[in-house]
Every structure is written in C-alpha cells, then in structure tokens.
Scaffold this motif. Structure first.
Motif, PDB file in Angstrom:
ATOM      1  N   GLU A  51       0.828  -1.204   0.000  1.00 36.10           N
ATOM      2  CA  GLU A  51       0.000   0.000   0.000  1.00 36.10           C
ATOM      3  C   GLU A  51       0.863   1.255   0.000  1.00 36.10           C
ATOM      4  OE1 GLU A  51      -1.988  -2.836   3.085  1.00 36.10           O
ATOM      5  OE2 GLU A  51       0.032  -2.192   2.496  1.00 36.10           O
ATOM      6  N   SER A  52       0.293   2.326  -0.503  1.00 32.43           N
ATOM      7  CA  SER A  52       0.934   3.641  -0.448  1.00 32.43           C
ATOM      8  C   SER A  52      -0.143   4.706  -0.545  1.00 32.43           C
ATOM      9  CB  SER A  52       1.950   3.801  -1.583  1.00 32.43           C
ATOM     10  OG  SER A  52       1.304   3.737  -2.835  1.00 32.43           O
ATOM     11  N   GLY A  53       0.252   5.956  -0.289  1.00 32.85           N
ATOM     12  CA  GLY A  53      -0.673   7.072  -0.451  1.00 32.85           C
ATOM     13  C   GLY A  53      -1.224   7.657   0.826  1.00 32.85           C
ATOM     14  N   GLY A  54      -0.905   7.044   1.959  1.00 32.09           N
ATOM     15  CA  GLY A  54      -1.384   7.596   3.211  1.00 32.09           C
ATOM     16  C   GLY A  54      -0.701   8.914   3.538  1.00 32.09           C
ATOM     17  N   GLY A  55      -1.204   9.583   4.571  1.00 32.14           N
ATOM     18  CA  GLY A  55      -0.616  10.853   4.975  1.00 32.14           C
ATOM     19  C   GLY A  55      -1.507  11.571   5.958  1.00 32.14           C
ATOM     20  N   SER A  56      -1.181  12.833   6.180  1.00 28.39           N
ATOM     21  CA  SER A  56      -1.948  13.666   7.107  1.00 28.39           C
ATOM     22  C   SER A  56      -2.668  14.759   6.335  1.00 28.39           C
ATOM     23  CB  SER A  56      -1.010  14.288   8.139  1.00 28.39           C
ATOM     24  OG  SER A  56      -0.397  13.294   8.925  1.00 28.39           O
ATOM     25  N   VAL A  57      -3.959  14.893   6.591  1.00 26.12           N
ATOM     26  CA  VAL A  57      -4.760  15.922   5.929  1.00 26.12           C
ATOM     27  C   VAL A  57      -5.717  16.533   6.941  1.00 26.12           C
ATOM     28  CG1 VAL A  57      -4.666  14.838   3.658  1.00 26.12           C
ATOM     29  CG2 VAL A  57      -6.539  14.276   5.223  1.00 26.12           C
ATOM     30  N   THR A 112      -4.130  10.048   8.686  1.00 23.96           N
ATOM     31  CA  THR A 112      -4.438  10.876   9.849  1.00 23.96           C
ATOM     32  C   THR A 112      -5.200  12.107   9.389  1.00 23.96           C
ATOM     33  OG1 THR A 112      -2.429  10.139  10.979  1.00 23.96           O
ATOM     34  CG2 THR A 112      -3.504  12.123  11.818  1.00 23.96           C
ATOM     35  N   VAL A 113      -6.384  12.302   9.958  1.00 23.26           N
ATOM     36  CA  VAL A 113      -7.225  13.439   9.595  1.00 23.26           C
ATOM     37  C   VAL A 113      -7.396  14.327  10.820  1.00 23.26           C
ATOM     38  CG1 VAL A 113      -9.415  14.180   8.608  1.00 23.26           C
ATOM     39  CG2 VAL A 113      -8.449  11.959   7.960  1.00 23.26           C
ATOM     40  N   TRP A 155     -10.290  -3.120   1.116  1.00 24.58           N
ATOM     41  CA  TRP A 155      -9.588  -2.164   1.968  1.00 24.58           C
ATOM     42  C   TRP A 155     -10.190  -2.249   3.370  1.00 24.58           C
ATOM     43  CZ3 TRP A 155      -5.256   0.468   0.932  1.00 24.58           C
ATOM     44  CH2 TRP A 155      -4.889   0.660  -0.401  1.00 24.58           C
ATOM     45  N   PHE A 156      -9.311  -2.328   4.345  1.00 20.03           N
ATOM     46  CA  PHE A 156      -9.715  -2.358   5.749  1.00 20.03           C
ATOM     47  C   PHE A 156      -8.987  -1.240   6.481  1.00 20.03           C
ATOM     48  CE2 PHE A 156     -12.056  -6.357   6.466  1.00 20.03           C
ATOM     49  CZ  PHE A 156     -11.940  -6.902   5.195  1.00 20.03           C
ATOM     50  N   ARG A 157      -9.459  -0.922   7.669  1.00 23.41           N
ATOM     51  CA  ARG A 157      -8.761   0.059   8.497  1.00 23.41           C
ATOM     52  C   ARG A 157      -8.849  -0.349   9.954  1.00 23.41           C
ATOM     53  NH1 ARG A 157     -12.803   5.313   7.780  1.00 23.41           N
ATOM     54  NH2 ARG A 157     -14.542   4.525   9.054  1.00 23.41           N
ATOM     55  N   GLN A 158      -7.847   0.097  10.699  1.00 24.16           N
ATOM     56  CA  GLN A 158      -7.818  -0.208  12.121  1.00 24.16           C
ATOM     57  C   GLN A 158      -7.275   0.990  12.881  1.00 24.16           C
ATOM     58  OE1 GLN A 158      -5.657  -3.784  13.159  1.00 24.16           O
ATOM     59  NE2 GLN A 158      -6.804  -3.981  15.059  1.00 24.16           N
ATOM     60  N   ALA A 159      -8.097   1.513  13.764  1.00 25.39           N
ATOM     61  CA  ALA A 159      -7.698   2.612  14.635  1.00 25.39           C
ATOM     62  C   ALA A 159      -7.179   2.035  15.953  1.00 25.39           C
ATOM     63  CB  ALA A 159      -8.880   3.541  14.886  1.00 25.39           C
ATOM     64  N   PRO A 160      -6.344   2.758  16.669  1.00 28.26           N
ATOM     65  CA  PRO A 160      -5.820   2.257  17.941  1.00 28.26           C
ATOM     66  C   PRO A 160      -6.934   1.857  18.905  1.00 28.26           C
ATOM     67  CG  PRO A 160      -4.625   4.217  17.276  1.00 28.26           C
ATOM     68  CD  PRO A 160      -5.776   4.078  16.316  1.00 28.26           C
ATOM     69  N   GLY A 161      -6.822   0.656  19.432  1.00 29.07           N
ATOM     70  CA  GLY A 161      -7.803   0.174  20.391  1.00 29.07           C
ATOM     71  C   GLY A 161      -9.093  -0.346  19.795  1.00 29.07           C
ATOM     72  N   LYS A 162      -9.166  -0.357  18.481  1.00 29.86           N
ATOM     73  CA  LYS A 162     -10.392  -0.823  17.806  1.00 29.86           C
ATOM     74  C   LYS A 162     -10.090  -2.017  16.925  1.00 29.86           C
ATOM     75  CE  LYS A 162     -12.829   3.604  17.784  1.00 29.86           C
ATOM     76  NZ  LYS A 162     -13.594   4.571  16.946  1.00 29.86           N
ATOM     77  N   GLU A 163     -11.149  -2.760  16.585  1.00 34.51           N
ATOM     78  CA  GLU A 163     -10.999  -3.895  15.696  1.00 34.51           C
ATOM     79  C   GLU A 163     -10.819  -3.426  14.252  1.00 34.51           C
ATOM     80  OE1 GLU A 163     -13.677  -7.210  18.126  1.00 34.51           O
ATOM     81  OE2 GLU A 163     -14.205  -6.605  16.097  1.00 34.51           O
ATOM     82  N   PRO A 189     -12.141  13.301  10.952  1.00 29.71           N
ATOM     83  CA  PRO A 189     -11.188  12.827  11.966  1.00 29.71           C
ATOM     84  C   PRO A 189     -11.401  11.358  12.323  1.00 29.71           C
ATOM     85  CG  PRO A 189     -11.948  15.014  12.536  1.00 29.71           C
ATOM     86  CD  PRO A 189     -12.755  14.584  11.353  1.00 29.71           C
ATOM     87  N   GLU A 190     -12.643  10.907  12.288  1.00 29.77           N
ATOM     88  CA  GLU A 190     -12.915   9.498  12.617  1.00 29.77           C
ATOM     89  C   GLU A 190     -12.441   8.524  11.546  1.00 29.77           C
ATOM     90  OE1 GLU A 190     -15.084  12.061  12.658  1.00 29.77           O
ATOM     91  OE2 GLU A 190     -17.086  11.439  11.981  1.00 29.77           O
ATOM     92  N   ASP A 191     -11.962   9.030  10.422  1.00 30.15           N
ATOM     93  CA  ASP A 191     -11.367   8.175   9.393  1.00 30.15           C
ATOM     94  C   ASP A 191      -9.901   7.869   9.700  1.00 30.15           C
ATOM     95  OD1 ASP A 191     -13.200  10.048   6.942  1.00 30.15           O
ATOM     96  OD2 ASP A 191     -13.668   8.041   7.697  1.00 30.15           O
ATOM     97  N   THR A 192      -9.356   8.506  10.718  1.00 36.45           N
ATOM     98  CA  THR A 192      -7.962   8.274  11.096  1.00 36.45           C
ATOM     99  C   THR A 192      -7.752   6.824  11.498  1.00 36.45           C
ATOM    100  OG1 THR A 192      -7.627  10.558  11.829  1.00 36.45           O
ATOM    101  CG2 THR A 192      -6.172   8.885  12.756  1.00 36.45           C
ATOM    102  N   ALA A 193      -6.800   6.165  10.839  1.00 34.51           N
ATOM    103  CA  ALA A 193      -6.527   4.748  11.089  1.00 34.51           C
ATOM    104  C   ALA A 193      -5.377   4.297  10.212  1.00 34.51           C
ATOM    105  CB  ALA A 193      -7.769   3.905  10.781  1.00 34.51           C
TER     106      ALA A 193
END
Length: 126
Positions: free
Chosen positions: A6-12, A123-124, A36-44, A88-92
């Motif tokens: 994967e690539s393309g992540g970043g902060s916006v 990171t949003v 595509w999946f995502r995982q935030a800290p402390g979440k599944e 912001p809740e898309d941060t993962a």
C-alpha cells in the motif's frame, strides 16, 4: 506467494482527500476479490470497501459510502481507494487485502481475507 504493498497515506485536514494505492504481485490479482480495511488504535479492524475481480461487485461500509470510491486497474495490478470529505474518525491504519476467490458477495470480515499488505497510515485533523 501474494504480495500487497500500500501507499498514499498521509496527514490531511478534515474535508480533504487522499488516494490510497495497493500494488499486487505474485499472482494474477485481477482474479481475486480485493478489499480495503482500516484499524484505529484500540479498535478492531473493519472493512471499508471491496471490489470483485472485473469490478462487477463493489461494497462499502455505511460509514464511508458516498465519500470513498474503490477502483482497480488490471493493467497495473493496482487497486485504489479514493477518499474524499475525510473526517477525523477516518484516522486509522489502512490495509489492502485479497481473498482467494473472484467474487466478494459482500464486504466481508478481515478473517475472510487471506493476504494482507503492511498498511499505510491516514491521519485526519479537525
């Protein structure tokens, strides 16, 4: 052995856009359901979007439907995730995954995908 990168992540800032890419190698990825999946800290780890081989099936999580778009370029062995109107809740950490079949039938659980990339951080900020 299937290899996904994967690539393309970043902060916006909130409201911004990012496009993630996932390059597949080691097999003819166009013959597989990709997700595509995502995982935030402390979440599944949660499913975000999936696309079947050939692109005839596309599924989205309710939380991203209308904002994210999954697509694929078979010539480049690449799957994309265009993310607009980021919150912001898309941060993962975002992961690309592949199943061992062409059809998706649904978004699916992480346990249904056998191959994974290393992830790319999104990171949003508000």
């Amino acid at each position: 052995q299937v290899h996904l990168v994967e690539s393309g992540g970043g902060s916006v800032q909130a409201g911004g856009s990012l496009r993630l890419s996932c390059v597949a190698s080691g097999y003819t990825y166009s013959g597989a359901c990709m997700g595509w999946f995502r995982q935030a800290p402390g979440k599944e780890r949660e499913g975000v979007a999936s696309i079947s081989a050939g692109g005839t099936e596309i599924y989205y999580a309710d939380s991203v439907n209308g904002r994210f778009t999954i697509s694929q370029d078979n010539a480049k062995n690449t799957v994309y995730l265009q993310m607009n109107s980021l919150k912001p809740e898309d941060t993962a950490m975002y992961y690309c995954a592949a199943r061992q079949r062409r059809a998706c039938f649904r978004l699916g659980l992480a346990t249904e995908y056998g191959y994974w990339g290393q992830g790319t951080q999104v990171t949003v900020s508000s």
